[in-house]
Structures are given as C-alpha cells and as structure tokens.
Design a protein around this motif. Structure first.
Motif, mmCIF file in Angstrom:
data_model
loop_
_atom_site.group_PDB
_atom_site.id
_atom_site.type_symbol
_atom_site.label_atom_id
_atom_site.label_comp_id
_atom_site.label_asym_id
_atom_site.label_seq_id
_atom_site.Cartn_x
_atom_site.Cartn_y
_atom_site.Cartn_z
ATOM 1 N N ARG A 1 20.251 -143.882 22.331
ATOM 2 C CA ARG A 1 20.836 -143.405 21.078
ATOM 3 C C ARG A 1 21.322 -144.560 20.200
ATOM 4 N N ASP B 1 21.319 -140.833 15.946
ATOM 5 C CA ASP B 1 19.888 -140.470 15.876
ATOM 6 C C ASP B 1 19.623 -139.575 14.668
ATOM 7 N N GLN C 1 23.240 -150.740 12.575
ATOM 8 C CA GLN C 1 22.691 -149.823 13.569
ATOM 9 C C GLN C 1 23.325 -150.249 14.886
ATOM 10 N N SER D 1 23.699 -149.693 18.851
ATOM 11 C CA SER D 1 23.141 -149.075 20.058
ATOM 12 C C SER D 1 24.276 -148.491 20.880
#
Length: 167
Positions: free
Chosen positions: A14, A81, A7, A9
């Motif tokens: 977002r 997202d 993941q 950033s």
C-alpha cells in the motif's frame, strides 16, 4: 511543504498519497470530522438529522478557525491506494511546522497509516530545522502515537496538550 507531493510506502503493498481538499470534498471531510466526535455524540439522544446539523456546524467553525489562524496551512486528503481515508491539515510557519489535524476514518485506524505520515513530517521538519508540533486532547489515544515517536508535552490549553518534537 513537500508532504502533499509525497508517496509514502505503508508496507509492501500500500501507498499513501495526498491531494488538496476542495469544495467537492466537503461531505467526505464532514464525515472524517464526525468520526472524531462519535463517542461524544453517542451520549446524546439526538436523531440523525440533528447530529448531522451539529457536525456540519462544528466542521464549518473549525475550518474557519484554521483558515483564519493558519492561512498558510495546507488542507490535504489522505489517500491509500487512491481511496480517501482521512485528512491532514498542516501549517509551515516561520517558527515551526504544526499539524493542525490528522484524522483517519475509523475503519482504517490501527492499519499503519498515521505513523509513516507523521514520520515523513518529522523528516521534513528536520530538513527545515524546525520543531513539529500538534495539539492533542489529553485523553485522545493518538497521544500515545506521538509520544512513541518522541513528541513531548510543551504546553497545555484546556484539555489539550501541545506536543512537540525537535530534530
């Protein structure tokens, strides 16, 4: 490769994630591929059906090439997202990590998505002690992104440059 489970950033609001592409993603992936050929297709007098047939044929040939020459490659959908915004094809072989393709749909370009993903791949390459490379067409504007991140030209094939970053 760990990139598929990351993941990333993008900013304070977002997050980019990834999932493996599958047969249900083909229409989306053809659209992503087609976005890289828009300027070229604008020069033709082809109708929509002819353009779509051409793009599907070229996408199928490209996919077959990647699977033949990079069978270990990962074919990932880039999500921001949760929304699919592009694709990342990457191969981790014995000698290097190769970005086969990173494409973000036009409406999401210049929105801070590509650079953090490439930086994450650079960190992964550094952890493995391998160079990270990518072929980029000499006139493609993404060449500037890679050069800003420290990639240097290490080869040339036709109108494409092999850009490489070493940890």
């Amino acid at each position: 490769m760990e990139i598929g489970s990351k993941q990333i950033s993008l900013d304070q609001l977002r997050v980019a994630t990834f999932r493996k592409g599958g047969p249900d993603d083909e229409a989306f992936l053809v659209r992503v591929y087609g976005s890289t050929r828009l300027e070229e297709l604008a020069l033709t007098e082809w109708g929509e059906a002819q353009r779509d047939a051409f793009l599907t044929m070229q996408f199928t040939a490209q996919s077959a090439h990647y699977r033949q020459y990079y069978p270990e490659g990962e074919h990932l959908i880039i999500l921001v997202d949760g929304e699919p915004v592009g694709r990342l094809y990457v191969s981790n072989n014995e000698e290097e990590i190769r970005i086969l393709d990173i494409t973000v749909l036009p409406r999401h370009r210049s929105a801070g998505i590509g650079t953090p993903i490439v930086r994450e791949l650079m960190a992964e390459a550094a952890a493995l002690g391998k160079p990270l490379s990518v072929y980029v067409e000499s006139y493609n504007r993404s060449r500037g992104l890679f050069e800003r991140l420290g990639f240097v030209k290490s080869g040339e094939q036709g109108y494409s440059y092999l850009l490489e970053w070493r940890p």
